[in-house]
Design an enzyme around this catalytic site. Structure first.
Site, PDB file in Angstrom:
ATOM      1  N   HIS A 169       0.826  -1.208   0.000  1.00 21.46           N
ATOM      2  CA  HIS A 169       0.000   0.000   0.000  1.00 21.46           C
ATOM      3  C   HIS A 169       0.863   1.262   0.000  1.00 21.46           C
ATOM      4  O   HIS A 169       0.432   2.299  -0.509  1.00 21.46           O
ATOM      5  CB  HIS A 169      -0.967   0.002   1.187  1.00 21.46           C
ATOM      6  CG  HIS A 169      -2.150  -0.891   0.990  1.00 21.46           C
ATOM      7  ND1 HIS A 169      -3.423  -0.558   1.411  1.00 21.46           N
ATOM      8  CD2 HIS A 169      -2.270  -2.109   0.403  1.00 21.46           C
ATOM      9  CE1 HIS A 169      -4.265  -1.533   1.085  1.00 21.46           C
ATOM     10  NE2 HIS A 169      -3.583  -2.486   0.484  1.00 21.46           N
ATOM     11  N   THR A 186      -6.875 -18.625   1.499  1.00 22.47           N
ATOM     12  CA  THR A 186      -6.317 -19.985   1.451  1.00 22.47           C
ATOM     13  C   THR A 186      -6.423 -20.661   2.817  1.00 22.47           C
ATOM     14  O   THR A 186      -6.699 -20.009   3.822  1.00 22.47           O
ATOM     15  CB  THR A 186      -4.827 -19.946   1.030  1.00 22.47           C
ATOM     16  OG1 THR A 186      -4.075 -19.243   2.033  1.00 22.47           O
ATOM     17  CG2 THR A 186      -4.647 -19.252  -0.318  1.00 22.47           C
TER      18      THR A 186
END
Length: 250
Positions: free
Chosen positions: A42, A180
């Site tokens: 970011h 996941t």
């Protein structure tokens, strides 16, 4: 793009290595690799090719940038890193935050992303609205990563695979859950899960599903699902590019 890396002093290089060791210990102890990777991404992903503003230059520590909606929760990362930064004042915030992302990938079992020091801290944070929006599709991904940052389709898909780490938090993004089964392990399971369809307890964002419906993105998803080594190689290159946007351009 060719790079012309600045030469740093031996003292600075020592500070980088000391910071690397401290980051390894912190990330392993606190299981915070996903948060540190998000901080690095970011910070860098605000770069705008046309205006040469934004990018990985340490502005994430400013209250203004931390208050951007896309950065919700990153104040935790900044606070966690501050004691190490105070101990090693020589290193710039710009280098330190990008090094944290590199170490996060490595500690989690991912590839060793090269790191070149010498980024200087800049005072002014970028305007809000430059980071990708998870609710949008492939045109938006190409606008942000391609037109704005100058990255390729391959980079977009490889970087998306970084979602193998971490989870979404409703209070930060409006979405909830991991991508996941093991959100602290850096591997190619983001792609295998994406291809196997929706599953209870696992997350697929609109921006993830866009990789399947786009004719240029999908073959890369299939390639990385079948070949983790190929994913690691392309991820390493894409992460390096992202971490050096606007830095050391020749």
């Amino acid at each position: 793009m060719a790079k012309n890396y600045p030469v740093v002093s031996a003292e600075y290089q020592e500070a980088v290595e000391k910071a690397r060791q401290k980051l390894r210990a912190l990330i392993a102890e606190k299981s915070c690799a996903p948060l540190m990777l998000r901080l690095a991404w970011h910070s860098a992903g605000t770069f705008d090719v046309s205006s040469k503003t934004g990018g990985p230059f340490g502005t994430m520590k400013t209250p203004a940038e931390l208050s951007h909606a896309a950065n919700a929760g990153l104040d935790i990362a900044v606070r966690m890193l501050e004691p190490i930064k105070e101990e090693i004042p020589t290193i710039s915030y710009a280098d330190f935050y990008q090094l944290a992302g590199v170490v996060a990938v490595e500690v989690s079992g991912g590839p060793a992303v090269p790191f070149h020091p010498g980024r200087e801290d800049k005072p002014a944070p970028p305007p809000e609205g430059r980071l990708p929006d998870a609710t949008k599709g492939s045109d938006h991904l190409r606008q942000v990563f391609g037109a704005q940052m100058g990255l390729s389709d391959q980079d977009i898909v490889a970087l998306s695979g970084g979602h193998t780490l971490g989870r979404c938090h409703k209070e930060r993004s409006g979405f909830e859950g991991p991508w996941t089964r093991n959100p602290l392990q850096f591997d190619n399971s983001y792609f295998t899960e994406l291809l196997s369809g929706d599953k209870e307890g696992l997350l697929q964002l609109p921006s993830d599903k866009a990789l399947l419906s786009d004719p240029a993105f999908r073959p890369l998803v299939e390639k990385y699902a079948a070949d983790e080594k190929a994913f690691f190689e392309d991820y390493k290159e894409a992460h390096l590019k992202l971490s050096e946007l606007g830095f050391a351009d020749a």
